[in-house]
Design an enzyme around this catalytic site. Structure first.
Site, PDB file in Angstrom:
ATOM      1  N   GLY A  86       0.688  -1.081   0.285  1.00  0.00           N
ATOM      2  CA  GLY A  86       0.392  -0.536   0.235  1.00  0.00           C
ATOM      3  C   GLY A  86       0.651   1.208  -0.249  1.00  0.00           C
ATOM      4  O   GLY A  86       0.510   2.221  -0.150  1.00  0.00           O
TER       5      GLY A  86
ATOM      6  N   PRO B 293       7.395   7.020  -6.177  1.00  0.00           N
ATOM      7  CA  PRO B 293       7.705   8.185  -6.968  1.00  0.00           C
ATOM      8  C   PRO B 293       7.852   7.115  -8.513  1.00  0.00           C
ATOM      9  O   PRO B 293       8.649   6.193  -7.803  1.00  0.00           O
ATOM     10  CB  PRO B 293       8.549   9.141  -6.879  1.00  0.00           C
ATOM     11  CG  PRO B 293       8.741   8.876  -4.758  1.00  0.00           C
ATOM     12  CD  PRO B 293       7.673   7.426  -4.368  1.00  0.00           C
TER      13      PRO B 293
ATOM     14  N   GLY C 241      12.841   8.706  -9.716  1.00  0.00           N
ATOM     15  CA  GLY C 241      14.032   9.002  -8.264  1.00  0.00           C
ATOM     16  C   GLY C 241      15.025   9.725  -9.291  1.00  0.00           C
ATOM     17  O   GLY C 241      15.741   9.420 -10.439  1.00  0.00           O
TER      18      GLY C 241
ATOM     19  N   LYS D 286      20.670  -0.072   0.137  1.00  0.00           N
ATOM     20  CA  LYS D 286      20.376  -1.540  -0.561  1.00  0.00           C
ATOM     21  C   LYS D 286      21.760  -2.313   0.566  1.00  0.00           C
ATOM     22  O   LYS D 286      23.073  -1.172   0.894  1.00  0.00           O
ATOM     23  CB  LYS D 286      20.776  -1.709  -2.142  1.00  0.00           C
ATOM     24  CG  LYS D 286      20.161  -0.979  -2.966  1.00  0.00           C
ATOM     25  CD  LYS D 286      20.293  -1.492  -4.161  1.00  0.00           C
ATOM     26  CE  LYS D 286      19.991   0.000  -5.534  1.00  0.00           C
ATOM     27  NZ  LYS D 286      20.579   0.996  -5.091  1.00  0.00           N
TER      28      LYS D 286
ATOM     29  N   HIS E 157      20.645  -6.277  -2.212  1.00  0.00           N
ATOM     30  CA  HIS E 157      21.984  -5.660  -3.551  1.00  0.00           C
ATOM     31  C   HIS E 157      22.105  -6.543  -4.413  1.00  0.00           C
ATOM     32  O   HIS E 157      21.296  -6.633  -5.602  1.00  0.00           O
ATOM     33  CB  HIS E 157      22.705  -4.905  -3.188  1.00  0.00           C
ATOM     34  CG  HIS E 157      23.185  -3.978  -4.036  1.00  0.00           C
ATOM     35  ND1 HIS E 157      24.299  -3.109  -3.773  1.00  0.00           N
ATOM     36  CD2 HIS E 157      22.789  -3.555  -5.365  1.00  0.00           C
ATOM     37  CE1 HIS E 157      24.328  -2.420  -4.543  1.00  0.00           C
ATOM     38  NE2 HIS E 157      23.516  -3.032  -6.361  1.00  0.00           N
TER      39      HIS E 157
END
Length: 277
Positions: free
Chosen positions: A9, A13, A16, A73, A104
Site C-alpha cells: 500500500g 514515485p 527518482g 541496499k 543488493h
C-alpha cells in the site's frame, strides 16, 4: 509526479535520483540539486560508499524528511550482519527510518539477510523491503520460503534491455519493477541515436533521454537516472507533460535486445568489480 502503489500500500514515485558512482562534494551537491528540482525519491546503497554524502546532501537541501522516499541496499558481503549494516546506513543517512530497503545481489546468505529485513520491517525501521538484481527463479524461491513478498525488484532496464520475461513474473507476484541504468549508465550503445527515438524527440520537443525515460515510466517502471549536471538533472525529471501513443510504445518495444549491458555478473567477484570500478 506519478506513483506506483507497492504491494503493502505504500506509494513510490515513478522517478527518482540515482547516486551510483557519485561521491564527495559532487554527490552532496547533486542530491541537493535533485531535491531542489523536485525529486522526492533518492536511491543509494551501502556498496556505493556514499551514504554519508547522500545524507548530507539531503540535510543541506533543507527538505522535511517525511517528504522523501529514501532507498538504500545491503551489499552481499554484509548479509551475515545485515542488521548492524542497516543501523549504520541509518546513521550515515541521518534518518531513523528507510522507505525502501533492498538486498543488493542474490549472492551469499540472502535467506538470512531477508529475515533481518522482515524483522526491520516489523519493527517499523523500514516501510518496504525488496531486492535488486534477482532473476525470476531467485525471486520465486525467496517468495516461496518467506513471509513477506518483496515490494520491488530493482534490475537493469532500458531500451535495449526491457526485461519482458522478468516483468511478467513480477506482475504475477505483485512485485514492482524499478529500473537502474535506464539510460544505459554511460554505455548507451546507440540508444540516443535510434531513429525512432530521435523522431519522437523531435515530435514532442523533448530530448532522447526524456523519450527513453518516458517509455519506461509509461510501462509502469520506476526509473532512477543519475547526473551531476543541473540541466540534465532537471531534464530527467521533466517527463510528465507528454505521453507516447500505443503505436509509439510498440515501436520502441520492438528495439529490445533482451541482454543486460552491465547488470549480469556471473560471480560475486565480478559484481564487486562493477561496484568499485
Amino acid at each position: 509526479m506519478e506513483y506506483l502503489t507497492l504491494n503493502n500500500g505504500i506509494r513510490m514515485p515513478l522517478v527518482g535520483f540515482g547516486t551510483f558512482m557519485l561521491g564527495g562534494e559532487t554527490c552532496k551537491k547533486a542530491v541537493a540539486a535533485a531535491i531542489e528540482t523536485g525529486y522526492r525519491m533518492i536511491d543509494t546503497a551501502e556498496a556505493y560508499g556514499n551514504e554519508k554524502e547522500v545524507g548530507e546532501g539531503i540535510r543541506q537541501s533543507g527538505i522535511d524528511r517525511r517528504e522523501l522516499f529514501l532507498v538504500t541496499k545491503v551489499n552481499f558481503k554484509s548479509y551475515e550482519h545485515a542488521e548492524q549494516t542497516v543501523l549504520q546506513s541509518l546513521a550515515d543517512l541521518q534518518t531513523d527510518y528507510l522507505d525502501l530497503l533492498l538486498l543488493h545481489w542474490p549472492f551469499a546468505n540472502y535467506y538470512a539477510a531477508w529475515r533481518v529485513l522482515e524483522k526491520l520491517y516489523a519493527d517499523g525501521k523500514v516501510r518496504a523491503i525488496g531486492v535488486s538484481n534477482f532473476e525470476p527463479n531467485q525471486l520465486l524461491d525467496l517468495i516461496a520460503y518467506h513471509k513477506i513478498v518483496p515490494a520491488v525488484d530493482q534490475i537493469e532496464t532500458n531500451l535495449y534491455c526491457q526485461r519482458i520475461t522478468e516483468r511478467g513474473w513480477m506482475d504475477k507476484k505483485h512485485v514492482a519493477h524499478m529500473a537502474y541504468a535506464p539510460l544505459g549508465q554511460g554505455n548507451r550503445n546507440g540508444m540516443y541515436r535510434e531513429p525512432a527515438v530521435l523522431a519522437l524527440a523531435e515530435k514532442y520537443g523533448k530530448t532522447p533521454a526524456q523519450v527513453l525515460l518516458r517509455f519506461l515510466t509509461q510501462k509502469g517502471i520506476a526509473v532512477i537516472p543519475r547526473s551531476t549536471q543541473p540541466e540534465h538533472i532537471k531534464e530527467n525529471f521533466a517527463l510528465f507533460d507528454f505521453a507516447l501513443t500505443a503505436e509509439e510504445l510498440a515501436r520502441l518495444s520492438a528495439l529490445d535486445r533482451k541482454e543486460p549491458l552491465i547488470g549480469k555478473a556471473e560471480t560475486p567477484e565480478l559484481v564487486e568489480f562493477s561496484l568499485t570500478w
